[in-house]
Write a protein that holds these residues in place. Structure first.
Motif, short mmCIF file in Angstrom:
data_model
loop_
_atom_site.label_atom_id
_atom_site.label_comp_id
_atom_site.label_asym_id
_atom_site.label_seq_id
_atom_site.Cartn_x
_atom_site.Cartn_y
_atom_site.Cartn_z
N GLY A 35 1.10 -1.04 -0.15
CA GLY A 35 0.07 0.00 -0.11
C GLY A 35 0.85 1.45 -0.04
N GLY A 36 2.24 1.25 0.01
CA GLY A 36 2.96 2.17 -0.10
C GLY A 36 3.38 2.56 1.25
N ALA A 37 3.06 2.28 2.23
CA ALA A 37 3.67 2.69 3.68
C ALA A 37 4.73 1.98 3.84
N SER A 38 5.70 2.62 4.76
CA SER A 38 6.99 1.84 5.14
C SER A 38 6.79 1.37 6.31
N GLU A 39 7.41 0.08 6.36
CA GLU A 39 7.40 -0.73 7.77
C GLU A 39 8.93 -1.00 8.19
N LYS A 40 9.19 -1.09 9.47
CA LYS A 40 10.51 -1.43 10.02
C LYS A 40 10.60 -3.02 9.77
N ALA A 41 11.93 -3.29 9.06
CA ALA A 41 12.25 -4.57 8.82
C ALA A 41 13.37 -4.89 9.82
N GLU A 42 13.13 -6.12 10.44
CA GLU A 42 14.22 -6.50 11.29
C GLU A 42 15.46 -7.13 10.57
N LEU A 43 16.82 -6.62 10.96
CA LEU A 43 18.00 -6.90 10.50
C LEU A 43 18.52 -8.24 11.25
N GLU A 44 18.93 -9.11 10.53
CA GLU A 44 19.57 -10.12 11.02
C GLU A 44 20.88 -10.10 11.86
N GLU A 45 21.07 -10.54 12.92
CA GLU A 45 22.13 -9.99 13.86
C GLU A 45 23.41 -11.00 13.44
N VAL A 46 24.48 -10.67 12.98
CA VAL A 46 25.62 -11.47 12.84
C VAL A 46 27.03 -10.99 13.64
N THR A 47 27.48 -11.80 14.12
CA THR A 47 28.79 -11.42 14.64
C THR A 47 30.17 -12.28 13.94
N VAL A 48 31.07 -11.17 13.81
CA VAL A 48 32.14 -11.70 13.29
C VAL A 48 33.41 -11.43 14.31
N ILE A 49 34.22 -12.42 14.62
CA ILE A 49 35.40 -12.29 15.71
C ILE A 49 36.65 -12.43 14.85
N LEU A 50 37.18 -11.36 15.07
CA LEU A 50 38.62 -10.80 14.36
C LEU A 50 39.58 -11.92 14.77
N ASP A 51 40.78 -11.90 14.36
CA ASP A 51 41.94 -12.70 14.84
C ASP A 51 42.79 -11.44 15.65
N TYR A 52 42.70 -10.64 15.51
CA TYR A 52 43.45 -9.53 16.37
C TYR A 52 42.77 -7.99 16.22
N VAL A 53 43.03 -6.93 16.80
CA VAL A 53 42.84 -5.99 16.46
C VAL A 53 42.27 -5.49 15.04
N ALA A 54 41.47 -4.41 15.03
CA ALA A 54 41.22 -4.12 13.61
C ALA A 54 42.34 -3.54 12.83
N ASN A 55 42.61 -3.94 11.81
CA ASN A 55 43.78 -3.77 10.77
C ASN A 55 43.32 -3.54 9.36
N THR A 56 44.23 -3.66 8.39
CA THR A 56 44.11 -3.47 7.18
C THR A 56 43.59 -4.88 6.35
N ASN A 57 43.82 -6.01 7.06
CA ASN A 57 43.46 -6.98 6.55
C ASN A 57 41.72 -7.12 6.59
N HIS A 58 41.18 -6.44 7.65
CA HIS A 58 39.80 -6.43 7.81
C HIS A 58 39.01 -5.09 7.00
N THR A 59 39.74 -4.48 6.41
CA THR A 59 39.30 -3.28 5.65
C THR A 59 37.92 -3.28 5.10
N GLY A 60 37.92 -4.49 4.21
CA GLY A 60 36.60 -4.71 3.63
C GLY A 60 35.41 -4.98 4.22
N MET A 61 35.43 -5.56 5.54
CA MET A 61 34.30 -5.68 6.17
C MET A 61 34.01 -4.37 6.86
N TYR A 62 34.83 -3.53 7.34
CA TYR A 62 34.57 -2.11 8.06
C TYR A 62 34.04 -1.23 6.91
N VAL A 63 34.53 -1.50 5.53
CA VAL A 63 33.95 -0.73 4.41
C VAL A 63 32.44 -0.87 4.30
N ALA A 64 32.35 -2.37 4.25
CA ALA A 64 30.74 -2.82 4.22
C ALA A 64 29.76 -2.48 5.21
#
Length: 343
Positions: A35-64
């Protein structure tokens, strides 16, 4: 960028206690109704565990995360730091949907007495961009020069095997190398504390360049072609792969877009990563990102793709040097099935 292993119980307990979310508080997506009205859609929760602190190996995920690619796929992605060295174990017991690991660790985990139910689903970088480093003035230019020297490492399962292999192949006596655990003091220790360390070109070598610290560098892939293995890789638990295949595909679709952005726009990507890793200078992150821009998908038809021969070659090496007792088929270690289709 790895540290010593800790037991699973301690790792899980610490992970639950800390659970420091580095990326994304996510927000509700909006979808239009008939009908054209907007409704809130639940986002699916996802957890990613790094191997270390955030660094340039992980850039693509932070960009996404930053550019909303995950939300477009209906995902609310949380990126968390691990307890040291425990990522594969934490993913195996369901503390995270995905994790950052290494071909070496995955192979060891799958061939252990109690195999972990995990699998690699994407290669972050296509070639091994690591090697041995020494302070330039010490005259250490080859594994032949390692005799009588001190090596500081993290105590990984294949570390000693690699050292033994490259020294033996160079005609050196491995028993004459002194092995110690790194105290975390960084590259400066090469000058007066120890003689050799394992460096990552996009991180440790960049730090040395920025600090005018001259090193002799020996890429491991040049010392034995079997050492050109995948490091790092994205892993997932088998239960997630079996029960949520569409979520896995959505996650990799968005992540692939993120790494594509990082390849095309390294400077802008470094600025995005800096938001999540402010303790590192933007100059360092930019230099590192420029180096990795053409490494993420080098010699591959698409980002993330893996090949049997790379897994089999390193598995052969690990068997030869006693890291694992029996070879394991590549198909049991990784899969490309969840990656986006080739363009």
């Amino acid at each position: 960028m790895r540290k010593m292993k800790r037991n699973l119980a301690a790792a899980a307990a610490c992970a639950l206690a800390v659970s420091m979310v580095l990326g994304g508080c996510g927000k509700k997506g909006e979808s239009e109704t008939a009908g054209g009205a907007s409704e809130k859609a639940e986002l699916e929760e996802v957890t990613v565990i790094l191997d270390y602190v955030a660094n340039t190996n992980h850039t693509g995920m932070y960009v996404a995360l930053d550019q909303g690619y995950y939300e477009e796929e209906g995902l609310k992605v949380n990126i968390v730091e691990p307890t040291e060295g425990a990522t594969a174990s934490l993913v195996a017991v369901g503390k995270g949907d995905f994790g950052i690991s290494y071909q070496e660790d995955v192979t060891v985990a799958l061939t252990s007495e109690d195999p972990l139910p995990i699998k690699a689903i994407a290669a972050v970088i296509q070639h091994n961009t690591s090697g041995f480093a020494a302070y330039k003035d010490k005259g250490i230019h080859s594994p032949k020069d390692f005799e009588g020297k001190t090596y500081a490492g993290w105590g990984g399962p294949g570390e000693e095997a690699v050292l033994k292999a490259v020294m033996t192949q160079a005609g050196a006596d491995f028993s004459k190398l002194n092995l110690v655990i790194s105290d975390g003091s960084g590259f400066e220790a090469l000058k007066d504390k120890v003689d050799i360390m394992w460096f990552y070109e996009a991180w440790d070598s960049v730090k040395c360049e920025l600090n005018d610290f001259p090193i002799s560098y020996m890429p491991v892939r040049d010392l034995d072609e079997r050492l050109d293995y995948y490091t790092p890789v994205i892993i997932a638990g088998n239960q997630v792969l079996e029960e949520k295949p569409e979520m896995v595909k959505k996650f990799l679709a968005a992540t692939s877009r993120g790494y594509g952005f990082a390849m095309e726009k390294p400077e802008e990507s470094a600025e995005i990563l800096h938001k999540y890793a402010p303790d590192y200078s933007l100059e360092m992150l930019t230099m590192s990102q420029k180096y990795l821009a053409d490494k993420y998908a080098e010699d591959a038809d698409r980002w993330g793709e893996m090949k049997d021969r790379v897994w089999d070659n390193y598995t052969e090496f690990m068997v030869e040097y006693g890291v694992i007792q029996e070879a394991i088929p590549a198909a049991e270690c990784y899969t490309n099935e969840f990656l986006p289709d080739k363009e």
